[in-house]
Design a protein around this motif. Structure first.
Motif, mmCIF file in Angstrom:
data_model
loop_
_atom_site.group_PDB
_atom_site.id
_atom_site.type_symbol
_atom_site.label_atom_id
_atom_site.label_comp_id
_atom_site.label_asym_id
_atom_site.label_seq_id
_atom_site.Cartn_x
_atom_site.Cartn_y
_atom_site.Cartn_z
ATOM 1 N N PHE A 82 -11.190 -10.749 15.937
ATOM 2 C CA PHE A 82 -9.782 -10.336 15.856
ATOM 3 C C PHE A 82 -9.650 -8.842 16.124
ATOM 4 C CE2 PHE A 82 -10.933 -13.756 13.055
ATOM 5 C CZ PHE A 82 -9.958 -14.717 13.256
ATOM 6 N N ARG A 83 -8.712 -8.493 16.980
ATOM 7 C CA ARG A 83 -8.446 -7.073 17.223
ATOM 8 C C ARG A 83 -6.959 -6.854 17.380
ATOM 9 N NH1 ARG A 83 -13.322 -5.299 21.373
ATOM 10 N NH2 ARG A 83 -14.932 -6.278 20.110
ATOM 11 N N ASN A 84 -6.529 -5.706 16.908
ATOM 12 C CA ASN A 84 -5.099 -5.421 16.908
ATOM 13 C C ASN A 84 -4.624 -5.000 18.308
ATOM 14 O OD1 ASN A 84 -2.531 -4.919 16.161
ATOM 15 N ND2 ASN A 84 -3.014 -3.307 14.678
ATOM 16 N N PHE A 142 -25.084 0.279 17.639
ATOM 17 C CA PHE A 142 -26.140 -0.528 17.006
ATOM 18 C C PHE A 142 -27.344 -0.792 17.909
ATOM 19 C CE2 PHE A 142 -23.671 -3.752 19.177
ATOM 20 C CZ PHE A 142 -22.357 -3.330 18.966
ATOM 21 N N THR A 143 -27.285 -0.321 19.153
ATOM 22 C CA THR A 143 -28.436 -0.519 20.044
ATOM 23 C C THR A 143 -28.805 0.798 20.721
ATOM 24 O OG1 THR A 143 -26.809 -1.346 21.635
ATOM 25 C CG2 THR A 143 -28.241 -2.981 20.617
ATOM 26 N N GLU A 144 -30.107 0.973 20.968
ATOM 27 C CA GLU A 144 -30.574 2.179 21.657
ATOM 28 C C GLU A 144 -31.894 1.873 22.336
ATOM 29 O OE1 GLU A 144 -28.956 4.928 22.170
ATOM 30 O OE2 GLU A 144 -30.642 5.679 23.334
ATOM 31 N N THR A 163 -14.184 -7.704 13.913
ATOM 32 C CA THR A 163 -13.739 -7.330 15.253
ATOM 33 C C THR A 163 -14.759 -7.736 16.303
ATOM 34 O OG1 THR A 163 -14.759 -5.185 14.954
ATOM 35 C CG2 THR A 163 -12.422 -5.344 14.451
ATOM 36 N N HIS A 164 -15.950 -8.138 15.824
ATOM 37 C CA HIS A 164 -16.979 -8.640 16.738
ATOM 38 C C HIS A 164 -17.957 -9.524 15.951
ATOM 39 C CE1 HIS A 164 -19.455 -4.646 16.050
ATOM 40 N NE2 HIS A 164 -19.092 -5.222 14.925
ATOM 41 N N THR A 165 -18.712 -10.317 16.698
ATOM 42 C CA THR A 165 -19.658 -11.216 16.015
ATOM 43 C C THR A 165 -20.961 -10.504 15.663
ATOM 44 O OG1 THR A 165 -20.177 -12.011 18.248
ATOM 45 C CG2 THR A 165 -18.854 -13.465 16.856
ATOM 46 N N SER A 166 -21.047 -9.198 15.976
ATOM 47 C CA SER A 166 -22.261 -8.465 15.608
ATOM 48 C C SER A 166 -22.463 -8.491 14.085
ATOM 49 C CB SER A 166 -22.178 -7.026 16.097
ATOM 50 O OG SER A 166 -21.989 -7.006 17.495
ATOM 51 N N SER A 167 -21.377 -8.680 13.323
ATOM 52 C CA SER A 167 -21.505 -8.771 11.863
ATOM 53 C C SER A 167 -22.420 -9.936 11.459
ATOM 54 C CB SER A 167 -20.126 -8.952 11.231
ATOM 55 O OG SER A 167 -19.483 -10.075 11.808
ATOM 56 N N HIS A 184 -13.064 -15.076 21.316
ATOM 57 C CA HIS A 184 -14.348 -15.625 20.853
ATOM 58 C C HIS A 184 -15.517 -14.872 21.465
ATOM 59 C CE1 HIS A 184 -11.375 -18.804 20.439
ATOM 60 N NE2 HIS A 184 -12.115 -19.275 19.452
ATOM 61 N N GLN A 185 -16.558 -14.720 20.664
ATOM 62 C CA GLN A 185 -17.766 -14.056 21.163
ATOM 63 C C GLN A 185 -18.994 -14.871 20.787
ATOM 64 O OE1 GLN A 185 -17.806 -10.108 19.399
ATOM 65 N NE2 GLN A 185 -16.817 -9.234 21.199
ATOM 66 N N ILE A 186 -20.078 -14.577 21.484
ATOM 67 C CA ILE A 186 -21.382 -15.114 21.070
ATOM 68 C C ILE A 186 -22.348 -13.945 20.992
ATOM 69 C CG2 ILE A 186 -23.369 -16.532 21.715
ATOM 70 C CD1 ILE A 186 -21.522 -18.580 22.845
ATOM 71 N N GLU A 187 -23.014 -13.865 19.867
ATOM 72 C CA GLU A 187 -23.943 -12.769 19.615
ATOM 73 C C GLU A 187 -25.357 -13.328 19.632
ATOM 74 O OE1 GLU A 187 -22.453 -9.936 18.912
ATOM 75 O OE2 GLU A 187 -24.177 -8.711 18.346
ATOM 76 N N GLY A 188 -26.302 -12.548 20.126
ATOM 77 C CA GLY A 188 -27.709 -12.986 20.069
ATOM 78 C C GLY A 188 -28.555 -11.893 19.454
ATOM 79 N N PHE A 206 -34.078 -7.065 20.201
ATOM 80 C CA PHE A 206 -32.943 -6.849 21.105
ATOM 81 C C PHE A 206 -31.745 -7.650 20.630
ATOM 82 C CE2 PHE A 206 -35.253 -10.261 23.616
ATOM 83 C CZ PHE A 206 -34.264 -11.243 23.587
ATOM 84 N N ALA A 207 -30.570 -7.219 21.076
ATOM 85 C CA ALA A 207 -29.326 -7.909 20.714
ATOM 86 C C ALA A 207 -28.423 -7.933 21.937
ATOM 87 C CB ALA A 207 -28.631 -7.175 19.569
ATOM 88 N N PHE A 208 -27.536 -8.895 21.951
ATOM 89 C CA PHE A 208 -26.538 -8.937 23.033
ATOM 90 C C PHE A 208 -25.283 -9.627 22.511
ATOM 91 C CE2 PHE A 208 -29.366 -12.593 23.395
ATOM 92 C CZ PHE A 208 -28.485 -13.660 23.433
HETATM 93 N N1 DAH Z 1 -20.169 -6.069 19.705
HETATM 94 C C1 DAH Z 1 -19.939 -5.639 21.056
HETATM 95 C C2 DAH Z 1 -18.455 -5.806 21.387
HETATM 96 O O1 DAH Z 1 -17.748 -6.467 20.690
HETATM 97 C C3 DAH Z 1 -20.736 -6.463 22.038
HETATM 98 C C4 DAH Z 1 -22.187 -6.165 21.937
HETATM 99 C C5 DAH Z 1 -22.729 -5.138 22.696
HETATM 100 C C6 DAH Z 1 -23.015 -6.878 21.076
HETATM 101 C C7 DAH Z 1 -24.069 -4.847 22.633
HETATM 102 C C8 DAH Z 1 -24.368 -6.589 21.008
HETATM 103 C C9 DAH Z 1 -24.879 -5.559 21.785
HETATM 104 O O2 DAH Z 1 -25.205 -7.261 20.210
HETATM 105 O O3 DAH Z 1 -26.193 -5.279 21.700
HETATM 106 O O4 DAH Z 1 -17.988 -5.254 22.354
#
Ligand code: DAH
Length: 341
Positions: A192-194, A249-251, A166-170, A206-210, A303-305
């Motif tokens: 993919f989301r329902n 997953f972030t704080e 459901t997100h590229t955080s995986s 589509h997403q991009i994760e960092g 950090f992540a985004f």
């Molecule tokens: N996974 C989140 C989403 O699909 C987006 C996201 C938020 C990714 C914060 C991150 C993060 O890595 O730190 O909405």
């Protein structure tokens, strides 16, 4: 006169030619304005007795039709023959090739990846078919989190945890499993989301994760990295602002807005009068996530985004209906021809 016309009709009917020159000779012999056979016959018309004029006129017209048709059919036949035998006219101007164009999502994805690559981020990808661990548990989602619900997530088999991510955080988790810090990774992918499909929502996007993990990574590093990205992507005048938010997953977590590039922050229809546009979510990697993936949270921070490519493409190119991205209408795609990447 009648005799001559009949003879000419017979001659025209039986005429054949193998070359363009022969056809041209035939054309001149019959249709030349100066002394072609037809002109000569028309000139004779006034000398024909009145009672024969009608029939004579019809005969001349018949001859004219036969000659014209003969010229056309012989030319066509000759052209067909030339192409068949490969005797192409090499001096003819070439047809221009139809060149395709990149999909706007690919253009923007490549631009974003290039910016982060310049900062030392390395591109990694992960599977679209995932499991609960990589999409939720390892990312510190509580058991009762609504995202785990069938309403939001496509599960592939009943009573299993096989699902579409459901997100590229995986991909963060996949990278942490395979690499030791320092980690600097940027991860594009389809998610993919329902959701019911509309102009503003789609079940595929589509997403991009960092992800950046090292000793002494701070929130200031995150801010500076995102400011660099915003100014490279939206222009040197771009500003960012961070609003407190929540992600498992972030704080701490934040949502990031960029100053509206359309109105320069004054307020317009696109930014709904606020001067700001939301572009991504981010935060400091929760120590639980580091520990769940075997990384010492006393030693390392990170950090992540994550950002949605469709949304950023919309801001860049003004595409305001998500469905256009998936319809593959060439009239839509052709508009991005001039953008290289
Ligand atoms: N996974 C989140 C989403 O699909 C987006 C996201 C938020 C990714 C914060 C991150 C993060 O890595 O730190 O909405």
């Amino acid at each position: 006169m009648q005799e001559l016309t009949k003879k000419l009709i017979a001659e025209a009917e039986s005429f054949t030619a193998n070359t363009l020159e022969q056809i041209e000779e035939f054309k001149i012999r019959f249709t030349s304005k100066k002394n072609g056979e037809l002109t000569k016959l028309f000139n004779e018309f006034k000398n024909v007795p009145v009672d024969q004029k009608k029939e004579f006129g019809q005969q001349i017209n018949k001859l004219k039709e036969i000659v014209n048709e003969k010229i056309n059919t012989l030319k066509e036949a000759l052209e067909d023959q030339n192409t068949e035998t490969g005797k192409l006219d090499l001096s003819a101007p070439a047809d221009s090739n139809t060149i395709g164009s990149r999909h706007p999502i690919s253009i923007v994805r490549n631009q974003i990846l290039d910016i982060f690559k310049r900062l030392g981020f390395v591109v990694s990808e992960g599977p679209e078919i995932e499991d609960d661990w990589h999409v939720f548990s390892a990312l510190n989602f509580p058991d009762e989190h609504p995202a785990r619900d069938m309403q939001d997530t496509f599960f592939l088999e009943r009573n299993t945890d096989v699902l579409l991510r459901t997100h590229t955080s995986s991909i963060q988790i996949r990278v942490m499993e395979n690499q030791k810090p320092p980690i600097r990774t940027i991860n594009p992918g389809r998610v993919f989301r329902n959701e019911a499909i509309s102009a503003r929502a789609h079940c595929i996007f589509h997403q991009i994760e960092g992800l950046y993990i090292d000793e002494n990574v701070s929130f200031a590093d995150l801010k500076q990295t995102l400011l660099y990205f915003a100014q490279e992507f939206f222009g040197a005048d771009a500003k960012i602002r961070l609003r407190p938010s929540y992600f498992p997953f972030t704080e701490p977590s934040a949502e990031v807005d960029v100053s509206c590039s359309l109105c320069g922050g004054k307020g317009c229809k696109v930014c709904k009068g606020t001067g700001w546009l939301e572009i991504l979510g981010c935060g400091m990697v929760d120590p639980n996530v580091l520990e769940a993936n075997g990384i010492d949270s006393k030693k390392y921070t990170g950090f992540a985004f994550g950002m949605g490519i469709e949304r950023i493409t919309m801001l860049k190119f003004g595409v305001n209906d998500l469905r256009l991205y998936f319809e593959n209408d060439v009239r839509f795609l052709k508009q991005f021809k001039s953008v290289i990447q």
